[in-house]
Design a protein around this motif. Structure first.
Motif, PDB file in Angstrom:
ATOM      1  N   HIS A 492       0.832  -1.200   0.000  1.00 38.54           N
ATOM      2  CA  HIS A 492       0.000   0.000   0.000  1.00 38.54           C
ATOM      3  C   HIS A 492       0.872   1.258   0.000  1.00 38.54           C
ATOM      4  O   HIS A 492       0.604   2.218  -0.743  1.00 38.54           O
ATOM      5  CB  HIS A 492      -0.915  -0.007   1.225  1.00 38.54           C
ATOM      6  CG  HIS A 492      -1.764   1.219   1.360  1.00 38.54           C
ATOM      7  ND1 HIS A 492      -2.824   1.488   0.515  1.00 38.54           N
ATOM      8  CD2 HIS A 492      -1.697   2.262   2.216  1.00 38.54           C
ATOM      9  CE1 HIS A 492      -3.383   2.634   0.854  1.00 38.54           C
ATOM     10  NE2 HIS A 492      -2.720   3.124   1.877  1.00 38.54           N
ATOM     11  N   LEU A 493       1.916   1.247   0.807  1.00 33.84           N
ATOM     12  CA  LEU A 493       2.818   2.401   0.836  1.00 33.84           C
ATOM     13  C   LEU A 493       3.536   2.579  -0.497  1.00 33.84           C
ATOM     14  O   LEU A 493       3.791   3.713  -0.932  1.00 33.84           O
ATOM     15  CB  LEU A 493       3.830   2.235   1.971  1.00 33.84           C
ATOM     16  CG  LEU A 493       3.240   2.283   3.392  1.00 33.84           C
ATOM     17  CD1 LEU A 493       4.306   1.984   4.430  1.00 33.84           C
ATOM     18  CD2 LEU A 493       2.593   3.636   3.653  1.00 33.84           C
ATOM     19  N   LEU A 496       1.219   4.335  -2.699  1.00 34.85           N
ATOM     20  CA  LEU A 496       1.175   5.757  -2.354  1.00 34.85           C
ATOM     21  C   LEU A 496       2.364   6.498  -2.957  1.00 34.85           C
ATOM     22  O   LEU A 496       2.218   7.607  -3.482  1.00 34.85           O
ATOM     23  CB  LEU A 496       1.170   5.925  -0.827  1.00 34.85           C
ATOM     24  CG  LEU A 496      -0.108   5.535  -0.077  1.00 34.85           C
ATOM     25  CD1 LEU A 496       0.081   5.723   1.425  1.00 34.85           C
ATOM     26  CD2 LEU A 496      -1.294   6.369  -0.556  1.00 34.85           C
ATOM     27  N   SER A 503      -5.336   4.768  -4.117  1.00 36.74           N
ATOM     28  CA  SER A 503      -4.669   4.443  -2.862  1.00 36.74           C
ATOM     29  C   SER A 503      -4.574   5.653  -1.940  1.00 36.74           C
ATOM     30  O   SER A 503      -4.673   5.527  -0.717  1.00 36.74           O
ATOM     31  CB  SER A 503      -3.265   3.890  -3.131  1.00 36.74           C
ATOM     32  OG  SER A 503      -3.332   2.669  -3.845  1.00 36.74           O
ATOM     33  N   LEU A 504      -4.372   6.841  -2.535  1.00 33.02           N
ATOM     34  CA  LEU A 504      -4.326   8.064  -1.727  1.00 33.02           C
ATOM     35  C   LEU A 504      -5.652   8.313  -1.027  1.00 33.02           C
ATOM     36  O   LEU A 504      -5.697   8.709   0.134  1.00 33.02           O
ATOM     37  CB  LEU A 504      -3.957   9.260  -2.620  1.00 33.02           C
ATOM     38  CG  LEU A 504      -2.511   9.340  -3.114  1.00 33.02           C
ATOM     39  CD1 LEU A 504      -2.368  10.425  -4.179  1.00 33.02           C
ATOM     40  CD2 LEU A 504      -1.572   9.622  -1.945  1.00 33.02           C
ATOM     41  N   SER A 507      -6.183   5.562   1.882  1.00 34.16           N
ATOM     42  CA  SER A 507      -4.989   5.171   2.625  1.00 34.16           C
ATOM     43  C   SER A 507      -5.289   4.832   4.077  1.00 34.16           C
ATOM     44  O   SER A 507      -4.959   3.749   4.566  1.00 34.16           O
ATOM     45  CB  SER A 507      -3.945   6.291   2.565  1.00 34.16           C
ATOM     46  OG  SER A 507      -2.815   5.943   3.332  1.00 34.16           O
TER      47      SER A 507
END
Length: 552
Positions: A492-493, A496, A503-504, A507
């Motif tokens: 996930h990071l 980002l 994803s943003l 989050s």
């Protein structure tokens, strides 16, 4: 005297067949029960998969009744849609017919070898191998019973009494259908009755029309035991089993007037008269599945009107018998039953939250607060009940068992709080704001949801059985969950950093849901701690022992 011996041989052979069926069911349940239940629950997300799941489960268990009761319990806990459950039972019916067709192919000579292999496996120490051995012994006994049935029915060719009785049934086909249905109901096995009809057909005393009608009766009677077994159950369960009975009854009523034509038609196609019962059995269930499948949703809606909802009852404990406090072992069993019911409520909460997440539908979340209040109340009642038991004095073993039950109830209550105040709110926020996870993120969360539900079911089994292998398996799964959560967070990071808009937007939700699912699994796994602790396999800390850094 001779006729008495014939009847004893006949009933003995049928009894051996029923015993073999029971052995197969018990053996498969021991060897693959948890995986079979999980596969059946997961394999109902489409009509085709539902049909295949019912088919495979019935082939494995050798019991459409067992499949019916299993899928009905899943409907009760919102694991399976009622319309999908009806399709599962159509697959189960075909599974039973295929089993009858296979055993009629003349493989009885394999029975000694299969029994021998089964006994070898049964003598092993592994639970799964013992279960597989029991199942193979059951299959061997089933095949052996076919030989005995053939020998028992051979003298019936010259029986004047049997000929007269068959003649009466041939002249009253509705009576023949009812007679066969009663036999299937009493034996709780349509397969056993079809095999009996097969043995009679091999003697040449059954007309094609009567053969068709007797097979119809076996199908009708085989649908009755699940209905009887669920009469005292919830309305959701009764709708499934009664719906299956109605489908079979309609099929029988349609085919009954055409029995003579169908029998003659199949003989004209050169179907073997000796194998006609299993051929009719298979074709009837395939035709019934094809015709009833498109109406599964209509049937489910109709059953809502036929079987009304249960009246609202008190949400208090059902199994905490105050009289049982005088007998600790009985009281502990009562408390275990009650805390298992709490676990079922937690499972329902998880499933409803998962359904809301998967379908972007808020309606499954409406029941979450109500279920959470029931969880709170019941776990409190369990603690109070066992505290009363503790004041009367317990031996060490029962004292440890009492603590395990209380700890499990407390952990379930914590899970309920996490679902209501964490997961459900996060899923609701996602739906309200119309947020969409990335495809990878959605797949990761969905996988973790499914794994969490599976782990809860394993924990419920461990609480009752205290099975060491299952406890160790669940403990190992905890490591898998930790790894999945870490990998999903890292991915996930990465998304980002790549500037993925989806994803943003999601989050914080993504990370919060990962965290909460990880916390839930930690509470679930705690049920395995006492078992592994007694075996000396747990350590107090996960920190590695290292030398302290040198000073100076």
């Amino acid at each position: 005297m001779e006729s008495t011996i014939v009847m004893i041989n006949l009933f003995g052979a049928v009894g051996l067949l029923l015993f073999g069926l029971a052995q197969v069911k018990d053996g498969v349940s021991r060897a693959f029960g948890a995986r079979l239940r999980t596969g059946l629950a997961k394999g109902t997300r489409s009509g085709t998969r539902s049909f295949a799941s019912g088919f495979v489960a019935t082939i494995a268990l050798q019991s459409s009744t067992a499949t019916a009761l299993m899928i009905a319990s899943f409907v009760e806990r919102d694991l399976v849609l009622p319309s999908m459950a009806q399709i599962v039972l159509l697959g189960a019916n075909v599974g039973t017919a295929v089993t009858a067709w296979i055993v009629a192919t003349g493989i009885e000579w394999l029975s000694p070898l299969i029994i021998l292999i089964g006994i070898i496996l049964y003598r092993r120490t592994s639970t799964s191998q013992q279960g597989a051995g029991t199942a193979l012994i059951g299959i061997g006994l089933m095949l052996l019973s076919l030989q005995l049935l053939s020998l028992a029915t051979a003298p019936m060719r010259q029986s004047a009494a049997l000929g007269a009785f068959i003649g009466l049934l041939d002249g009253a086909l509705p009576v023949a259908l009812i007679f066969s249905a009663v036999l299937a109901f009493v034996s709780s096995s349509s397969l056993a009755v079809v095999v009996l009809i097969l043995s009679l057909a091999s003697t040449g005393i059954l007309s094609p029309a009567l053969t068709v009608v007797l097979v119809l009766g076996a199908n009708l009677g085989g649908a009755v035991p699940p209905v009887m077994a669920t009469l005292s159950g919830p309305a959701t369960v009764r709708r499934v089993t009664l719906g299956n009975l109605i489908v079979r009854a309609i099929g029988c009523l349609i085919v009954l007037p055409l029995a003579g034509y169908i029998g003659d038609w199949m003989q004209g196609l050169h179907f073997s008269p000796a194998k006609l019962p299993v051929d009719v059995h298979l074709l009837f269930n395939i035709a019934l599945a094809i015709c009833a499948w498109p109406f599964s949703r209509l049937l489910s809606r109709t059953m809502l009107r036929v079987v009304p909802n249960d009246p609202q009852t008190d949400d208090g404990p059902k199994f905490l018998d105050q009289q049982a406090l005088q007998t600790p072992i009985v009281a502990l069993a009562s408390a275990t039953r009650e805390v298992l019911a709490v676990g079922d409520l937690i499972e329902r909460m998880l499933i409803r939250t998962e359904n809301a997440f998967n379908n972007n539908d808020l309606s499954p979340l409406k029941e979450i607060p109500v279920l959470e209040k029931r969880v709170d109340r019941l776990q409190q009642e369990v603690k109070i009940y066992l505290s009363k038991l503790g004041r009367d004095g317990l031996d060490d073993e029962n004292g440890r068992r009492s603590i395990v039950i209380i700890d499990y109830a407390i952990n379930l209550e914590h899970i309920g709080d996490i679902i209501e105040k964490g997961l459900a709110e996060q899923v609701g926020k996602k739906i309200d704001k119309g947020l969409t996870f990335s495809e990878d993120g959605y797949r990761e969360l969905r996988s973790l949801f499914s794994l969490t539900v599976d782990n809860l079911r394993i924990a419920q089994t461990i609480l009752v059985t205290r099975d060491f292998n299952l406890a160790r398996q669940l403990m190992e799964v905890k490591v898998d969950v930790r790894r999945l959560e870490k990998q999903s967070s890292e991915r996930h990071l990465e998304r980002l950093r790549d500037g993925r808009v989806d994803s943003l937007q999601t989050s914080s939700l993504h990370l919060d849901m990962l965290r909460d699912l990880k916390r839930i699994n930690a509470h679930i796994v705690s049920v395995a701690h006492p078992i592994l602790d007694e075996s000396g396999l747990l350590i107090e800390s996960r920190l590695r022992k290292t030398q302290p850094p040198a000073s100076g």
